[in-house]
Write an enzyme that holds these catalytic residues in place. Structure first.
Site, mmCIF file in Angstrom:
data_model
loop_
_atom_site.group_PDB
_atom_site.id
_atom_site.type_symbol
_atom_site.label_atom_id
_atom_site.label_comp_id
_atom_site.label_asym_id
_atom_site.label_seq_id
_atom_site.Cartn_x
_atom_site.Cartn_y
_atom_site.Cartn_z
ATOM 1 N N TYR A 171 0.827 -1.209 0.000
ATOM 2 C CA TYR A 171 0.000 0.000 0.000
ATOM 3 C C TYR A 171 0.864 1.263 0.000
ATOM 4 O O TYR A 171 0.604 2.211 -0.748
ATOM 5 C CB TYR A 171 -0.889 -0.041 1.240
ATOM 6 N N LYS A 175 0.918 4.089 -2.910
ATOM 7 C CA LYS A 175 0.533 5.473 -2.613
ATOM 8 C C LYS A 175 1.680 6.440 -2.874
ATOM 9 O O LYS A 175 1.450 7.596 -3.250
ATOM 10 C CB LYS A 175 0.053 5.570 -1.162
#
Length: 303
Positions: A171, A175
């Site tokens: 993640y 991001k």
């Protein structure tokens, strides 16, 4: 309401729940026509359902707004292209794209398998690139045809992308990639009348209410709900509107009642020997520079 987005058409991905739903409703309340995209997956990305997107579209229409549901998979070329086509077919134009869709598959690095890495990179990073690519192609064609757009893109990064987050290597990488994509896209698309920015929100969603349960807990009755996703949406609405003219290639943190302009990598202490260092000299110099540098913020979840 101010009507700051009256007549504009906005496509919002992952708009069936959480932050995306809040953004879609806020944009509609300010006069925008909305394409509500959601694949209707579980928090880990499993399964599909047309229900969430349709429910939000129905909610907007019940309040007097205009909206259509889109349940295509924006991590595929066909799904992302159809998002733009849906806006054009339903409303005749596209003025704003809010990239928000995502899910989590948290693991410590030694337990993170390839499928979980690929799945999270696909929905977050590829799921930003493909809608952006197809919207950008449309806007470039409009500009070349003499119909210069006044378009906006709002990408969704995270504190995990800015600082890293323990147990979220996939993640965090996705991001962080969104931030790099935002900077490049803003530079490339400025000539065509397109402004592209990113937000790093903190709010209570299906992705955060378990991972950060203590922080995301609902307040006592009557108290300000600092983690309500609706707190983030006013900035998204403004960035999607023509009122944000001249703002592009920037990253904002948005949480509770706070908005922060994030300042990225920039040169700190430096030394130049004007010739090649030995390993020992390089190490000694690096330690001297580190002593003069600011201490980095801790990684989320670090002990």
């Amino acid at each position: 309401m101010t009507g700051i987005c009256t007549g504009r058409v906005a496509a919002v991905t992952g708009a069936g729940r959480g932050l995306g739903r809040a953004h879609a409703l806020a944009l509609a309340a300010e006069g925008a026509h909305i394409v509500v995209n959601d694949l209707g997956v579980a928090p880990d990305g499993a399964g599909t359902s047309a229900g969430p997107a349709q429910q939000v579209a129905d909610e907007i229409r019940a309040a007097g707004g205009r909206a259509v549901a889109h349940t295509g998979d924006i991590t595929t070329t066909d799904g992302a292209a159809s998002l733009v086509t849906t806006a054009l077919d339903a409303f005749g134009r596209l003025d704003a794209l809010v990239n928000n869709a995502g899910f989590l598959r948290d693991r410590m690095l030694v337990n993170l398998d390839e499928d979980d890495w690929d799945a999270v990179l696909r929905v977050h990073l590829k799921g930003h690139f493909l809608p952006l690519r197809h919207a950008a192609a449309h806007w470039r064609a409009e500009a070349k045809a003499g119909r210069r757009p006044d378009a906006r893109v709002v990408n969704t990064s995270s504190g995990a992308g800015l600082l890293g987050s323990v147990g979220q290597g996939n993640y965090s990488a996705a991001k962080a990639g969104i931030l790099g994509l935002t900077l490049v896209a803003a530079a490339e698309m400025a000539r065509y009348g397109v402004q592209i920015n990113a937000i790093a929100p903190a709010a209570r969603t299906r992705m955060t209410e378990q991972t950060f349960a203590d922080t995301m807990a609902a307040p006592a009755e009557g108290e300000f709900d600092a983690m309500a996703p609706e707190n983030v949406s006013p900035l998204v609405v403004w960035l999607s509107s023509t009122a944000s003219d001249g703002v592009t290639g920037r990253v904002f943190e948005a949480e509770a009642g706070r908005i922060t302009v994030m300042e990225g990598w920039r040169p700190g202490p430096t030394a130049d020997k004007c010739s090649r260092w030995t390993p020992t000299e390089a190490g000694e110099t690096a330690r001297t520079l580190l002593a003069a540098a600011e201490v980095p913020q801790p990684v989320y979840g670090a002990r």
